[in-house]
Scaffold this motif. Structure first.
Motif, PDB file in Angstrom:
ATOM      1  N   ALA A   1       0.835  -1.199   0.000  1.00 58.67           N
ATOM      2  CA  ALA A   1       0.000   0.000   0.000  1.00 58.67           C
ATOM      3  C   ALA A   1       0.870   1.249   0.000  1.00 58.67           C
ATOM      4  N   SER A   2       0.403   2.296  -0.643  1.00 57.34           N
ATOM      5  CA  SER A   2       1.193   3.524  -0.653  1.00 57.34           C
ATOM      6  C   SER A   2       0.826   4.358   0.569  1.00 57.34           C
ATOM      7  N   LEU A   3       1.673   5.339   0.856  1.00 58.81           N
ATOM      8  CA  LEU A   3       1.456   6.167   2.032  1.00 58.81           C
ATOM      9  C   LEU A   3       0.060   6.795   2.038  1.00 58.81           C
ATOM     10  N   ASN A   4      -0.395   7.225   0.862  1.00 59.28           N
ATOM     11  CA  ASN A   4      -1.744   7.822   0.796  1.00 59.28           C
ATOM     12  C   ASN A   4      -2.829   6.871   1.316  1.00 59.28           C
ATOM     13  N   ASP A   5      -2.632   5.574   1.089  1.00 61.27           N
ATOM     14  CA  ASP A   5      -3.631   4.600   1.551  1.00 61.27           C
ATOM     15  C   ASP A   5      -3.705   4.555   3.076  1.00 61.27           C
TER      16      ASP A   5
ATOM     17  N   THR B   1      -3.692  23.006  -0.883  1.00 64.89           N
ATOM     18  CA  THR B   1      -4.883  22.149  -0.810  1.00 64.89           C
ATOM     19  C   THR B   1      -4.473  20.711  -0.469  1.00 64.89           C
ATOM     20  N   VAL B   2      -5.434  19.984   0.081  1.00 59.88           N
ATOM     21  CA  VAL B   2      -5.188  18.588   0.442  1.00 59.88           C
ATOM     22  C   VAL B   2      -4.877  17.760  -0.811  1.00 59.88           C
ATOM     23  N   SER B   3      -5.540  18.071  -1.925  1.00 63.22           N
ATOM     24  CA  SER B   3      -5.289  17.251  -3.112  1.00 63.22           C
ATOM     25  C   SER B   3      -3.873  17.466  -3.639  1.00 63.22           C
TER      26      SER B   3
ATOM     27  N   SER C   1       1.902  10.869  -3.890  1.00 62.09           N
ATOM     28  CA  SER C   1       1.858   9.772  -4.866  1.00 62.09           C
ATOM     29  C   SER C   1       2.925   9.926  -5.950  1.00 62.09           C
ATOM     30  N   ASN C   2       3.411  11.159  -6.154  1.00 55.03           N
ATOM     31  CA  ASN C   2       4.464  11.372  -7.164  1.00 55.03           C
ATOM     32  C   ASN C   2       5.850  10.994  -6.673  1.00 55.03           C
ATOM     33  N   ASN C   3       6.006  10.881  -5.365  1.00 58.62           N
ATOM     34  CA  ASN C   3       7.359  10.765  -4.817  1.00 58.62           C
ATOM     35  C   ASN C   3       7.575   9.515  -3.981  1.00 58.62           C
TER      36      ASN C   3
END
Lengths: 152, 90
Positions: A4-8, A139-141, A148-150
């Motif tokens: 899972a990525s950090l965002n998850d 912004t949060v996005s 997700s880019n890094n």
């Protein structure tokens, strides 16, 4: 299975911009976000503040970055992280790394998933420049996009 | 070589230190075992650690320990970790 990525690991509502006056307020706020998301107990922020008061700012692990958490406990609900981005310089008392601008809170578990989350957090924060990039977000996005880019 | 990565609870800072120390040791081809642990465990008199890694604010709380204490300012700076581990290990 891809890990899972950090965002998850960062639930919805767990990234916030703030202008609290003190490091403890921001640390407390980051912990509250986890409680609100159902990832930590309701007294989690009090635990976080207690640990900082007891042990000092050892959790300020890099210039401008703190990673706070409470005591490991059986009733930690899920493995999750939150992030408070401060628009003001926060003084934690860390000689090497003050002022703090980014406060991550993590739920306190020690299971396999917890290690995976820390690995993805670490894989993100070792990327040169990301700490500065996060601070330039409004912004949060944008924050989610940078994460997700890094991923190294 | 037994290394302990230490923080207050043994589940946050110390785990990050362990992960990045292992990454650097692999790059440097240094053999060794790194465990993440809390302060209390690190302070046990029978601790087998030769080196203890921590952030600077914990150093005074590890006073009197037998192991060499290596403080790391930036846990995510692999260059700093590499330099300090090489100084202590090679």
């Amino acid at each position: 299975m891809a890990s899972a990525s950090l965002n998850d690991y960062i639930p919805q509502g767990c990234i916030e911009f703030c202008a609290d006056e003190t490091f403890l307020q921001s640390a407390s706020r980051a912990a509250e976000l986890l409680s609100s998301a159902g990832a930590a107990s309701s007294n989690y922020s009090a635990e976080v503040v207690q640990i900082v008061n007891e042990r000092g700012p050892y959790m300020v692990v890099a210039p401008q970055v703190a990673i706070v958490h409470g005591r490991p406990s059986e009733d930690t609900l899920t493995t999750a992280a939150s992030l408070v981005i401060s628009s003001v310089d926060l003084l934690s008392g860390s000689e090497a790394n003050d002022p703090v601008r980014l406060v991550f809170a993590i739920s306190a578990t020690s299971n396999e998933q917890h290690l995976e989350m820390l690995q993805s957090l670490s894989n993100f924060l070792v990327v040169p420049g990301v700490i500065r990039e996060l601070q330039s977000c409004s912004t949060v996005s944008e924050v989610r996009q940078i994460i997700s880019n890094n991923l190294q | 070589m037994k290394i302990l990565a230490v923080c207050g609870m043994g589940i946050g800072t110390s785990v990050l230190l362990k992960m990045n120390a292992e990454r650097v040791m692999e790059q440097l081809d240094i053999e060794g075992e790194v465990d993440a642990t809390d302060l209390e465990t690190a302070l046990r008199p029978d601790s087998p650690a030769q080196i203890v890694l921590c952030t600077p604010e914990l150093k005074p709380q590890l006073d009197g320990i037998r192991a060499e204490i290596v403080t790391v300012d930036n846990v995510f700076d692999l260059g700093e970790l590499s330099q300090k581990l090489q100084k202590s290990l090679l």
